[in-house]
Scaffold this active site. Structure first.
Site, PDB file in Angstrom:
ATOM      1  N   ASP A 131       0.638  -1.013  -0.075  1.00 24.95           N
ATOM      2  CA  ASP A 131       0.561   0.396  -0.137  1.00 24.95           C
ATOM      3  C   ASP A 131       0.889   1.207   0.939  1.00 24.95           C
ATOM      4  O   ASP A 131       1.166   1.551   0.955  1.00 24.95           O
ATOM      5  CB  ASP A 131      -0.781  -0.034   1.396  1.00 24.95           C
ATOM      6  CG  ASP A 131      -2.215   0.916   1.330  1.00 24.95           C
ATOM      7  OD1 ASP A 131      -1.810   1.912   0.347  1.00 24.95           O
ATOM      8  OD2 ASP A 131      -2.626   0.904   2.097  1.00 24.95           O
TER       9      ASP A 131
ATOM     10  N   ASP B 255      -2.485   2.646  -6.380  1.00 21.18           N
ATOM     11  CA  ASP B 255      -2.022   2.502  -4.886  1.00 21.18           C
ATOM     12  C   ASP B 255      -1.504   1.670  -4.665  1.00 21.18           C
ATOM     13  O   ASP B 255      -1.189   0.973  -2.806  1.00 21.18           O
ATOM     14  CB  ASP B 255      -2.067   3.755  -4.229  1.00 21.18           C
ATOM     15  CG  ASP B 255      -3.260   4.193  -3.772  1.00 21.18           C
ATOM     16  OD1 ASP B 255      -4.328   2.742  -4.165  1.00 21.18           O
ATOM     17  OD2 ASP B 255      -3.089   5.013  -2.628  1.00 21.18           O
ATOM     18  N   GLU B 256      -2.160   0.307  -4.502  1.00 25.64           N
ATOM     19  CA  GLU B 256      -2.258  -1.012  -4.018  1.00 25.64           C
ATOM     20  C   GLU B 256      -2.403  -2.201  -4.418  1.00 25.64           C
ATOM     21  O   GLU B 256      -3.729  -2.538  -5.201  1.00 25.64           O
ATOM     22  CB  GLU B 256      -3.250  -1.267  -2.661  1.00 25.64           C
ATOM     23  CG  GLU B 256      -4.621  -0.576  -2.790  1.00 25.64           C
ATOM     24  CD  GLU B 256      -5.249  -1.034  -1.332  1.00 25.64           C
ATOM     25  OE1 GLU B 256      -4.929  -1.751  -1.031  1.00 25.64           O
ATOM     26  OE2 GLU B 256      -6.007   0.299  -1.200  1.00 25.64           O
TER      27      GLU B 256
END
Length: 366
Positions: free
Chosen positions: A16, A111-112
């Protein structure tokens, strides 16, 4: 113990990125570094916070908060519009780093992502060492930080990644999961939102240990099909695979009106624009959906949704628009003023339930 009834424990990493949008902005614009930064809209706009830098978070600014509220909390904060092209480009570079170690990657957003490194491409073996290497590569090559959670399944790995942010790495091994889950507050369980957490607390269910006292039947009776999921995860059981080509479940768009209104023509105009956006996204992904959902958020921030399903999928802007205005009509909002409208298309694929036989587990070094 038969060979058919055994399986190796998986090695799962959840990566993350830390305050991703804001971190990219601070990386690219040195004048933003060390200062409270809000990525979203102007402070006097009706937009919402997409991401806040860690400096801004110290003032209580959070994602999904209105920009006007964020400004009240920190008048000295810098407000910038999102640069999604830049974030998408960085996300691709992050994905390339992941692929050095495994091709079993399940992106959740820009983003993860989950990574299954049970058998990594470089033969490193240790999931902890792989997570460290990925974090180092991201920092050295992209000048950004990421937090990582390492465990034997997706649920625990995701919770672990959030424990030591920013730039953290947390490993929760098989022998630690039972105690960890029992101590975990229910609001920290991924998939338990504020409403459900409040309901659980009213039932004196405060931690995983409290949740564990209820039988599967009791949990299903109280929380529907989610009860079955809660029963398993509180025991550290999550057999969901990391899906490297995870199916898209829905495509949608939403927009905030320049001012609250109950003017039908204004709302129809916005729905037309949103329908065009959704249709373009469907075309980009070569998708058609059998269910249209209209989201209506009122001036008091309460929201409702209305849906309609079809025997055959649709993907054209005109079709989507006609269904959206019909759903708006059927919502019968009366004189209530509307703040935001959104349209989502879903049901692209048929869900197939997959039953897996129970099996014993073989442990090995992380």
């Amino acid at each position: 113990m038969s060979e058919d009834n055994t399986r190796v424990l998986r090695k799962i990493i959840h990566i993350d990125m830390d305050a991703f949008y804001a971190s990219v902005e601070q990386r690219d614009f040195p004048e933003y570094r060390g200062k409270p930064l809000v990525v979203g809209g102007k402070p006097d706009s009706r937009g919402v916070v997409a991401t806040a830098s860690y400096e801004a978070r110290q003032y209580g600014i959070k994602s999904a908060m209105s920009c006007s509220k964020a400004y009240q909390l920190c008048p000295t904060a810098i407000f910038v519009y999102p640069r999604f092209d830049a974030y998408t480009s960085v996300s691709r570079s992050i994905r390339e780093i992941f692929h050095r170690y495994t091709d079993i990657i399940e992106p959740l957003s820009l983003d993860e992502a989950y990574l299954d490194v049970t058998e990594d491409k470089l033969g490193i073996g240790s999931a902890i060492d792989i997570a460290k290497s990925i974090k180092d590569d991201i920092k050295n090559e992209l000048n950004l930080t990421a937090s990582a959670g390492v465990s034997i399944n997706k649920f625990v790995a995701k919770i672990a990644s959030d424990m030591n942010k920013p730039d953290g790495l947390t490993f929760i091994g098989p022998s630690k999961i039972k105690a960890f889950m029992e101590k975990l507050p229910v609001e920290k369980f991924f998939g338990i939102g504020k409403v459900t957490a409040a309901r659980m607390k009213s039932m004196q269910i405060i931690t995983g240990a409290d949740l564990k006292k209820l039988s599967e039947a009791q949990l299903i009776a109280q929380f529907g099909k989610s009860g079955k999921f809660y029963y398993k995860v509180v025991r550290g059981i999550d057999e969901r695979p990391v899906q490297s080509n995870r199916e898209t479940k829905s495509v949608g768009a939403e927009d905030t009106l320049s001012e609250d209104t109950n003017d039908e023509s204004v709302m129809h105009s916005l729905l037309h624009q949103i329908s065009e956006t959704v249709a373009n996204r469907l075309e980009k992904h070569k998708l058609s959906g059998k269910t249209v959902t209209l989201k209506i958020k009122f001036e008091d921030f309460k929201q409702i949704t209305r849906s309609r399903s079809f025997a055959f999928p649709i993907n054209k802007a005109a079709q989507i628009y006609l269904e959206a205005i019909q759903l708006l009509k059927e919502a019968d909002i009366g004189f209530k003023k509307v703040r935001l409208l959104g349209i989502t298309l879903s049901r692209f694929y048929d869900d197939v339930a997959r039953e897996k036989p129970e099996s014993n587990q073989l442990e090995f070094e992380f």
